[in-house]
Enzyme design. Sequence first.
Site, PDB file in Angstrom:
ATOM      1  CG  ASN A  89      -1.983  -1.124   1.178  1.00  0.00           C
ATOM      2  OD1 ASN A  89      -2.658  -1.233  -0.010  1.00  0.00           O
ATOM      3  ND2 ASN A  89      -2.434  -1.509   2.257  1.00  0.00           N
ATOM      4  CE  LYS A 171      -5.111  -1.557  -2.796  1.00  0.00           C
ATOM      5  NZ  LYS A 171      -3.977  -2.318  -2.394  1.00  0.00           N
ATOM      6  CG  ASN A 189     -12.965  -3.305   3.279  1.00  0.00           C
ATOM      7  OD1 ASN A 189     -12.365  -3.019   4.456  1.00  0.00           O
ATOM      8  ND2 ASN A 189     -12.114  -4.033   2.409  1.00  0.00           N
ATOM      9  CG  ASN A 241     -10.751  -7.833   2.870  1.00  0.00           C
ATOM     10  OD1 ASN A 241     -10.406  -8.983   3.097  1.00  0.00           O
ATOM     11  ND2 ASN A 241     -10.016  -6.880   2.874  1.00  0.00           N
ATOM     12  CD  GLU A 256       1.098  -0.839   4.893  1.00  0.00           C
ATOM     13  OE1 GLU A 256       2.205  -1.120   4.020  1.00  0.00           O
ATOM     14  OE2 GLU A 256      -0.047  -1.110   4.454  1.00  0.00           O
TER      15      GLU A 256
HETATM   16  O1  KPL Z   1      -6.102  -2.730   0.127  1.00  0.00           O
HETATM   17  C1  KPL Z   1      -6.868  -2.959   0.891  1.00  0.00           C
HETATM   18  C2  KPL Z   1      -6.495  -2.938   2.416  1.00  0.00           C
HETATM   19  O2  KPL Z   1      -7.272  -3.301   3.470  1.00  0.00           O
HETATM   20  O3  KPL Z   1      -5.226  -2.848   2.625  1.00  0.00           O
HETATM   21  C3  KPL Z   1      -8.565  -2.865   0.551  1.00  0.00           C
HETATM   22  C4  KPL Z   1      -8.598  -2.876  -0.938  1.00  0.00           C
HETATM   23  C5  KPL Z   1      -8.905  -1.687   1.265  1.00  0.00           C
HETATM   24  C6  KPL Z   1      -9.164  -4.320   0.830  1.00  0.00           C
HETATM   25  O4  KPL Z   1      -9.410  -4.307   2.079  1.00  0.00           O
END
Ligand code: KPL
Length: 293
Positions: A89, A171, A189, A241, A256
């Site tokens: 990320n 992203k 989410n 998620n 992060e």
């Molecule tokens: O990248 C993600 C994360 O949790 O770091 C997403 C796309 C939001 C999926 O949970």
Amino acid sequence: MGTLLAASLARAGHAVTLLDRDPERAARTSARPLELTTPTGETWSVPVQVALSVPPEVEVAFLCVKTGATEAALAPVRDLSCTVAILQNGCERASFVAEALGLGERVVGISTTEGATRSGEGRVHHTGAGSSQVGPARPEGAERAERVVALLKSAGFAAQIGDVRAASWRKLVVNAAINALTGLLDCPNGQLLASPAAAELADSAAREVAEVALALGVSGNWEPEAACAAWREVALHTSVNISSTLQDLRRGQTTEVHAINGAVARLAAESGLAAPTNSLLCRLVAAREELAV
Ligand code: KPL
């Protein structure tokens, strides 16, 4: 993401070594297969070799660690010739590793919207199928990027060559909107869409990222509506998620947030813009980290 990738590549028949620098955890993980639950709910046991050091013949090293652990994780591959595929990320991670850390044309960036939740040591739930953009940090790395696309595709991921700088900013829109808020609200989410107040905050964070991307000349559609639609679509597709930020907070680990919302606030300031929502989200998550210690 590392466990998802390792289990998926091994299931597709590739020789995979999962690196772990913690000897006790490595011993525990190597004693049993990885457990991968697919988005449709099937569970697979996948034997994967776990090691403390990089096998010298490695072709592609996938870097899936948190941004703060990047330099230490890359130390063992510095003197090898393998491709280093960066799956992190934050913004412009591949160019950081290629230029600031000096790995140059060996670096391939991956920007993905796959949803993965760690359900225990060596266990991962692939909660939502996304897509991955792959690109070389330098033009000389084009063949390496093609090979990474082929590997990801063979493991069942939707992957293609793309503009990784632009993809990493797209992203960032999603991560800035979803991660901090799900961490603060302690929700999956998709729940952000169920609360108009939460969704409005996420919209605001997403719009600020788009403004900065536009100011920095990143290619793409940086209309505010497109930014809002982008995070909403990912929240819908990864609705169950648990974001990586929430997973970190639940484990009492640092997140992060400084590489996501913090980076947006910093880059906005450098461009003469304001990003108050990202700045506040960053400080709130940092406060939660501090209180958990
Ligand atoms: O990248 C993600 C994360 O949790 O770091 C997403 C796309 C939001 C999926 O949970």
